[in-house]
Scaffold this active site. Structure first.
Site, PDB file in Angstrom:
ATOM      1  N   GLY A  77       1.110  -1.622   0.223  1.00 51.97           N
ATOM      2  CA  GLY A  77       0.191  -0.112   0.325  1.00 51.97           C
ATOM      3  C   GLY A  77       1.496   1.452   0.001  1.00 51.97           C
ATOM      4  O   GLY A  77       2.043   1.367  -1.067  1.00 51.97           O
ATOM      5  N   SER A  78       0.462   1.916   1.222  1.00 48.67           N
ATOM      6  CA  SER A  78       1.038   3.583   1.012  1.00 48.67           C
ATOM      7  C   SER A  78       2.814   3.389   0.434  1.00 48.67           C
ATOM      8  O   SER A  78       3.014   4.580   1.410  1.00 48.67           O
ATOM      9  CB  SER A  78      -0.093   4.462   1.563  1.00 48.67           C
ATOM     10  OG  SER A  78      -1.263   4.544   1.221  1.00 48.67           O
ATOM     11  N   ILE A  79       3.206   2.243   1.281  1.00 49.68           N
ATOM     12  CA  ILE A  79       4.717   2.341   2.138  1.00 49.68           C
ATOM     13  C   ILE A  79       5.017   2.555   0.484  1.00 49.68           C
ATOM     14  O   ILE A  79       6.367   3.261   0.573  1.00 49.68           O
ATOM     15  CB  ILE A  79       5.159   1.236   2.651  1.00 49.68           C
ATOM     16  CG1 ILE A  79       4.050   1.036   4.027  1.00 49.68           C
ATOM     17  CG2 ILE A  79       7.267   1.502   2.728  1.00 49.68           C
ATOM     18  CD1 ILE A  79       4.971   0.155   5.142  1.00 49.68           C
ATOM     19  N   TYR A 172      -3.256  14.608   2.901  1.00 45.58           N
ATOM     20  CA  TYR A 172      -2.910  12.812   2.619  1.00 45.58           C
ATOM     21  C   TYR A 172      -3.787  12.738   1.066  1.00 45.58           C
ATOM     22  O   TYR A 172      -4.946  13.158   0.974  1.00 45.58           O
ATOM     23  CB  TYR A 172      -2.582  12.261   2.810  1.00 45.58           C
ATOM     24  CG  TYR A 172      -2.286  10.985   2.844  1.00 45.58           C
ATOM     25  CD1 TYR A 172      -1.123  10.678   3.693  1.00 45.58           C
ATOM     26  CD2 TYR A 172      -2.880   9.823   2.592  1.00 45.58           C
ATOM     27  CE1 TYR A 172      -0.935   9.452   3.388  1.00 45.58           C
ATOM     28  CE2 TYR A 172      -2.118   8.781   2.233  1.00 45.58           C
ATOM     29  CZ  TYR A 172      -1.332   8.314   2.667  1.00 45.58           C
ATOM     30  OH  TYR A 172      -0.599   6.676   2.538  1.00 45.58           O
TER      31      TYR A 172
END
Lengths: 627, 787
Positions: A77-79, A172
């Site tokens: 995901g957002s990593i 974000y």
């Protein structure tokens, strides 16, 4: 002389730092995994340039035997944002990119509706989530392989208005990272997936990581799980094949590979010991660029470049989490101790009140390894607000039992049942996939949560004044109560090979091995499977030969949509010629080496109406059986 | 009869100035009355006519086909006895992000509808267009927008409106402006625009092709609300989209123009009153001046009726000239005003009939003038021949006792001016009333303008919180909890005070909301007084089991303080006690207020997430807003009080313009009135003035005598009318605005503006009298003394 002494003291302090106790870490993880409901976890812990610990727990898929290992590719995901930031910073190191240059320096076509505002957006703002770009998230889940994904999203931004002045506040957005990825790709001269591979994955020998769907599938990438009542519900289709907006959130990566990535960040060198990223670049990434809203569980944080910066249990921590619908992840670095940990789970977020969250597992994993007391960081700081002592009487409770279904493209339905004790349970099925299950816990007559192992999800109920249950709402979708008996006059589906389609009334039909063709007055429909990956015009020509001929043709923009279990790309054509004007809607999706297509042609001007009146129902009825 | 006519005509020739002044006054009266009548006649007509002409359905449903069973609803509606016809489902798409026009974002929601055949229902009328004049629909990348949207946003034909969508912006070229009756006002959002048939499927993702519009034509437009309610009931609760009825559209469309029309109507009546006063004054003056002549006529055998007829004719002749001219001018002005008023409907030719306004205004002015002249001239009929010939003036009133007025200390011109008034107290009274009308209009104009200009500052009076900032704490991914935010605010020296609130929907027994059974309410976690909110009666709810109702909710439901109010909220039946009644200008005065304890009783996790913040002295709210965004980013949505003021700028400009127009009209009438009065006075007092001139008074001081007379009239009007209007205006406004919930109209008195009316009007009166008073320079003492 003084310098020599200082350097020696520094070396002593580094090498003299205690080596993390991986046995203690393992014991902590064993214990935690046993108490939680994760189907599988993979964990990696590093110190400086060493992977100290890498292990998987549980299974890759509930009901299957394949174990979850440190080499199982998982959607992080957002990593992924940190990887995009790292790729950009490597270009900065190479002197090919200026963080504070306007994005338009590298992408002259980039703009939002308010051009004056978007012209002030810098690359740094994109990576710091302070660009002011709106968080649309639409299109990010386009499951088709789209080589032009970043370009399409950037084009879409041209019609959007900035939410706030660039640099003025934190918001974000995946979109900002997509644009940053496109900047990197433009400078590197290759598509983003290749750029990331060249700048990050290959130098770090991350062999179980990719943003390319075919590669992910070949690596055995997971599809993850939804949260059920007491266990994970295997997802039929995860985000494994998602490519659109890869720079923001769609990277698949194994825990061990991620360990290599963490080592590179901590040391600045790649696996071969070659300089990889400068200390100043890493320092810039890990410097708080803008304040974030204070989080009740996680405390005060700032956003760096692709990383969140905060103080946890008295030490400075760099971290980021990821959520990829059916998989979650969390990575955490303690730069001053030169240690880092990452935890990947193959299920959506679990109930924080019942189970240890990945943030807590990561932090306490580090504490356990370092022999420090465990902490409650990441745990909820207050009781579950959705719990109260509201109770229905038996008669009123029974009124909720039944089936509630949504109309439209999705086939969401909620079945509410009562067990022998009269406790209500719900199962939410969307497009043939059970996405939620659990006990219904009412907060009042009109609102309840579905309690299972996942985060409590609220359902709203519309009641008449007399208490009759009229409809429900789940995740913004309105669900009408379905009658007890099934409609009797439902037409029989038409079959052709693997295809099945329920036609609207009065459509005449012909079939062959791989296709169904139907017609009513001037409206024509063709659906079938063809070899290869033809373009929309070729598919339109299957129904309307003029589409392939030299006619005046206007093509609408291509967009994606999920209809039932299928993800389609939709393109519309407008043909004008001597034989009159025709509109053709072409839906297509790749099925292995073939393409499943659904083509609707109408007299020009009536396409929307025809689609709404009959086409939608026929489209949602389409089924392609597996070979 | 011939003698009477010749006498009257001779008199007219002799008094050209006065005749001209009277003609002007009557002309303006006719103009104003005609205009007012035309506007009042045509206020509702344009929308109704447009709806009739275009066969606009009385009930328009905007449904989500993914949620509502549109074919079933269509079939159900066709069976309803109140329904005449149901149009086909028309695909629509409502924009959810800001649009872009000429590189500038504008936050206006558009409803794009495909211009498909609609069985004759809901047609649109093209006002301006580009390209093929016979094209029945826009091209594939074209849009037809409402004329109102084009006007209010300055959108020209050929401009591009960009619609955000997945896959990139959708540029639509404006190829026509149209009349779409319900959407011809800024008060209804979204605004409907029309695109090519099939355009939505061509341009939009499949997921956006779910909405449809269903037009429902009814036998009786008034049944629209009931049919909508029946439909909701039959299909299990609220509809997924929204419904628009003819009544709501009419209310939204006419809100501003209704106020405008009433104001113009009042102004017209006032101008007529001033005209009556002018006629009455002129007749009185003429009788006074012609006293000896009337005696001669009587001696010659004229009957009182014949004498009366001379004056009737003498003042009706100018009216016969003035009224047609006034009507003609009124027609021209009304045509312009109506074009302006119906401009929102995109109608260039208002299609109005001037016959009725002309008849009403013409007959009204002529009859009134004739009646006023006849009534005032009765005293001419009563003149006795011999005393009139002998004395040339009315005999002193027997037994009359002149009250001693302490005028001795006044300057001589002022004394003489005041004395001139005392000589003809009736006409002086008329002059005072006439000027009083101007005072009234000016006081209204100044204070209503101030009221709307300061609406942003006086929000509690309109039912809104008087905060400097409104912060909604939320955020898509990162949020801040209300109690944390509140704790921070409590420690922030920049914050003077704040209160939190949230909105809820509930059903109050016996009270229907604007768009269905539910009414919007507000829940306060704290004292609403903190941000200036007040109640008309009782108090704010202070705990669980208490409710305050907006005035119209209380009136509709028949609830009085202390009574339980059956409230259906969050699926639960409550009976909170009514502890307060408040007013609000929102939602037609409907709504309710609860304390957070009540909501927490039905939903323990409920939290107020809107913060109304009052900043400390010296704190710049805009800088505070920037800091909040910097600190909390996406977790907060911050609005400034000044934003509201900017949003209201258009409304305030419109109201100010209307009031200025009215004031200008009234001042023009006053100008004529003063001119006429000065001329009359000059004629009446020419003997005295001749003596004074012979005695050595300079022409300048003689002019001052006449000017002072007007000044005294103005001063008396100000003294009498200014306080009276200040008292009466709020009472009048309370009555007018009660319908929208403002039973205590939040009038803001502008002290400076009101005080400035005094010197302003005196200066105006001075200027208005100084010019006609120049006649004294032409007076010859010898001639005057000989007369």
């Amino acid at each position: 002389m003084l310098n020599i002494v200082c350097n020696w003291l520094m070396l002593m302090s580094v090498f003299g730092a205690s080596r993390p106790d991986t046995a203690a870490l393992d014991a902590y993880l064993e214990r935690t995994f046993a108490q939680a409901a994760y189907p599988g976890l993979s964990v990696v812990m590093v110190q400086r340039d060493h992977i100290l610990y890498a292990r998987g727990f549980g299974v890759a898929t509930v009901g299957k035997t394949r174990p979850m290992t440190a080499d199982t590719p998982t959607a992080i995901g957002s990593i992924t944002k940190s990887m995009t930031a790292l790729a950009v910073m490597r270009l900065v190191d190479q002197g090919r990119l200026d963080l504070d240059a306007p994005v338009t320096t590298y992408l002259p076509d980039f703009r939002t509706a308010d051009k004056q505002g978007s012209d002030r957006i810098t690359v740094r703002m994109l990576l710091a989530n302070s660009s002011g770009l709106p968080s649309m998230d639409r299109g990010i889940t386009d499951r088709n392989q789209a080589d032009d994904a970043e370009g399409a999203l950037i084009a879409a931004l041209a019609g959007q208005v900035l939410h706030r002045d660039p640099g003025s506040g934190f918001e974000y957005t995946n979109e900002g990272f997509v644009v940053a990825g496109a900047v990197a790709a433009r400078i590197h001269g290759k598509p983003f997936a290749q750029t990331l591979a060249d700048l990050v994955l290959k130098p770090l020998a991350m062999k179980h990581s990719s943003t390319i769907p075919a590669e992910v599938t070949a690596m055995g990438g997971l599809t993850g799980h939804y949260a059920g009542a007491e266990a994970g519900l295997p997802a039929m289709q995860g985000l494994a094949s998602v490519q659109f907006a890869a720079a923001g959130s769609i990277q698949q990566c194994s825990a061990r590979d991620f360990g290599r990535y963490l080592c590179a960040l901590l040391t600045g060198h790649d696996g071969a010991g070659q300089p990889f990223i400068s200390a100043s670049a890493v320092a810039e990434m890990w410097r708080g660029q803008i304040g974030m809203p204070e989080n009740e569980r996680l405390g005060a944080m700032a956003y760096g470049l692709g990383w969140m910066i905060g103080e946890v249990d008295g030490r400075r921590v760099v971290s980021h989490g990821g959520h990829a619908m059916t998989m979650t992840s969390f990575a955490m670095l303690v730069p001053e101790q030169e240690i880092a940990i990452a935890v990947f789970a193959n299920i959506e977020t679990l109930n924080l009140q019942r189970f240890a969250d990945l943030t807590t597992i990561a932090n306490n994993g580090l504490h356990a390894a370092m022999g420090e007391p465990l902490s409650d960081w990441g745990k909820p700081k207050r009781p579950d607000p959705t719990r109260n002592d509201f109770e229905f009487d038996e008669a009123q409770r029974r009124r909720f039992v039944g089936r509630y279904a949504a109309r439209g493209l999705g086939t969401m339905q909620v079945d509410v049942t009562a067990d022998e004790q009269g406790v209500l349970h719900a199962e939410v099925v969307a497009d043939g996939q059970t996405v939620k299950a659990g006990r219904l816990d009412f907060m009042n007559s009109a609102r309840c949560v579905i309690r299972g192992i996942g985060s409590p999800t609220t359902m709203f109920w519309a009641l008449s004044r007399s208490g009759e249950v009229l409809s429900a709402r789940y995740n913004g979708t309105r669900l009408r109560r379905v009658g007890e008996s099934a409609p009797e006059n439902r037409p029989e589906p038409t079959h052709a090979g693997r295809l099945s389609l329920t036609l609207a009334a009065n459509w005449s039909v012909t079939t062959d091995e791989n296709a169904i063709t139907a017609q009513r007055e001037t409206n024509k429909l063709w659906t079938g499977v063809v070899d290869g990956a033809p373009g929309p015009r070729e598919l339109a020509a299957l129904l309307e030969p003029r589409a392939a001929a030299d006619v005046t043709l206007t093509q609408g923009v291509t967009s994606g949509v999920t209809v039932g279990p299928y993800y389609w790309r939709k393109t519309t054509l407008h043909l004008a010629g001597d034989a009159g004007a025709t509109q053709i809607m072409v839906l297509q999706r790749a099925v292995g080496e073939e393409t499943l297509a659904w083509v609707l042609a109408t007299e020009a001007g009536t396409l929307t109406h025809c689609y709404q009146a009959e086409g939608r129902a026929m489209l949602t009825s389409l089924v392609l059986a597996a070979r | 009869m011939k003698a009477i006519v010749f006498t009257a005509l001779g008199d007219l020739r002799r008094r050209v100035g006065q005749t001209a002044a009277l003609t002007c006054a009557l002309l303006l009266s006719s103009l104003a009355l005609f205009t007012a009548a035309a506007l009042l006649q045509s206020l509702d007509a344009p929308l109704d006519d447009a709806c009739d002409r275009l066969n606009t359905s009385a009930l328009q449903l905007f449904l989500d086909g993914h949620s509502d069973d549109v074919p079933a609803m269509q079939a159900w509606l066709q069976q309803h006895e109140a329904v005449a016809a149901v149009g086909p489902p028309i695909p629509i798409y409502q924009t959810s992000s800001d649009l872009v026009h000429n590189e500038e974002a504008f936050s206006r929601a558009l409803m794009l509808a495909e211009n498909l055949p609609r069985k004759g229902l809901d047609a649109v009328q093209i006002v301006t267009r580009l390209g093929d004049p016979t094209a029945a629909a826009p091209g594939l990348d074209e849009v037809w927008i409402s004329h109102q949207l084009a006007t209010s946003r300055g959108i020209q034909l050929g401009d591009t409106i960009t619609v955000p969508r997945e896959g990139g912006p959708w540029p639509l070229r404006v190829s026509a402006t149209v009349v779409d009756p319900y959407f011809s006002t800024d008060n209804i959002s979204p605004t409907r625009a029309w695109v090519a048939p099939g355009a939505l499927a061509h341009a939009l993702p499949l997921a956006d092709l779910n909405e449809v519009f269903l037009g429902v034509s009814l036998h009786q437009r008034a049944d629209a609300g009931q049919v909508r309610d029946d439909l909701e009931q039959a299909f299990g609760g609220g509809l997924s989209g929204f419904a628009l009825t003819h009544e709501i559209a009419k209310m939204a469309h006419g809100m501003f123009f209704r106020i405008m029309a009433v104001a113009l109507g009042v102004a017209a009546l006032l101008t007529l009153l001033v005209s009556i006063l002018i006629v009455a004054g002129a007749v009185g003056s003429a009788v006074f001046a012609d006293y000896r002549l009337i005696g001669t006529f009587k001696a010659m055998g004229y009957t009182p009726a014949m004498v009366n007829r001379i004056y009737l004719l003498r003042f009706t002749i100018p009216a016969l000239i003035a009224v047609p001219l006034g009507l003609l001018l009124g027609w021209l002005v009304s045509a312009q005003l109506l074009a302006l008023l119906v401009g929102s409907l995109g109608v260039t030719d208002p299609q109005w009939s001037p016959l009725l306004p002309a008849l009403a205004a013409g007959a009204g002015v002529l009859t009134t003038v004739a009646a006023a002249a006849w009534w005032s001239a009765r005293k001419a009929g009563r003149v006795e021949a011999m005393p009139a010939i002998r004395f040339g003036a009315p005999p002193p009133r027997a037994g009359s006792h002149r009250r001693s007025v302490p005028l001795g200390r006044l300057p001589l011109p002022a004394f003489l001016g005041a004395r001139g008034l005392a000589l003809n107290p009736v006409r002086a009274g008329f002059a005072v009333i006439g000027m009083g009308v101007a005072v009234a209009v000016l006081v209204c104009a100044v204070n209503l303008t101030a009221t709307f200009e300061r609406l942003g500052e006086n929000r509690p009076m309109w039912g809104m919180a008087a905060s400097d900032l409104t912060v909604f704490v939320g955020g898509a991914r990162f949020s801040v909890r209300s109690e944390h935010f509140a704790a921070r605010l409590r420690q922030d020296a920049r914050v003077a005070d704040f209160v939190t609130s949230g909105t809820v929907q509930g059903e109050i027994e016996g009270v229907k909301g604007i768009a269905g059974a539910r009414t919007g309410g507000r829940v306060f976690d704290g004292a609403p007084e903190t941000v200036g909110l007040t109640v008309l009666e009782g108090r704010h709810p202070e705990g669980a089991g208490e409710i305050a109702l907006a005035i119209n909710s209380a009136l509709k439901g028949g609830y009085a303080l202390g009574e339980p109010v059956p409230l259906f909220i969050e699926g639960q039946h409550l009976k909170p006690k009514l502890v307060g009644i408040y007013q609000t200008g929102q939602n037609l005065g409907l709504g309710f207020r609860l304390h957070a304890a009540t909501m927490n009783a039905v939903l323990p996790m409920w939290q107020a997430r809107t913060f109304e913040i009052k900043t400390a002295a010296g704190v710049d709210p805009a800088a505070f807003k920037d800091d909040l965004i910097r600190t909390y980013g996406e977790a907060v949505d911050v609005g400034l009080a000044s934003d509201l003021t900017e949003q209201l700028a258009g409304l305030v400009t419109g109201i100010r313009g209307t009031l200025m127009l009215l004031s200008a009209l009234l001042l023009a009438i006053c100008l004529i009135s003063i001119y006429n009065d000065t001329l009359l006075c000059l004629r009446e007092q020419q003997q005295t003035l001749g003596i004074l001139k012979a005695a050595g008074m300079t022409p300048g001081r003689l002019r001052l005598v006449l000017v002072w007379r007007t000044q005294v009239v103005t001063l008396v009007s100000l003294v009498l009318f200014l306080p009276m209007v200040l008292v009466a205006l709020p009472l009048l406004l309370n009555q007018i605005a009660a319908g929208i919930g403002l039973v205590s109209f939040p009038l803001v008195i502008d002290p400076l503006g009101t005080v400035l009316i005094v010197p302003g009007l005196l200066a105006f009166a001075f200027a208005a009298a100084w010019w006609p008073a120049r006649g004294v320079t032409r007076l010859h003492p010898r001639h005057m003394l000989a007369y």
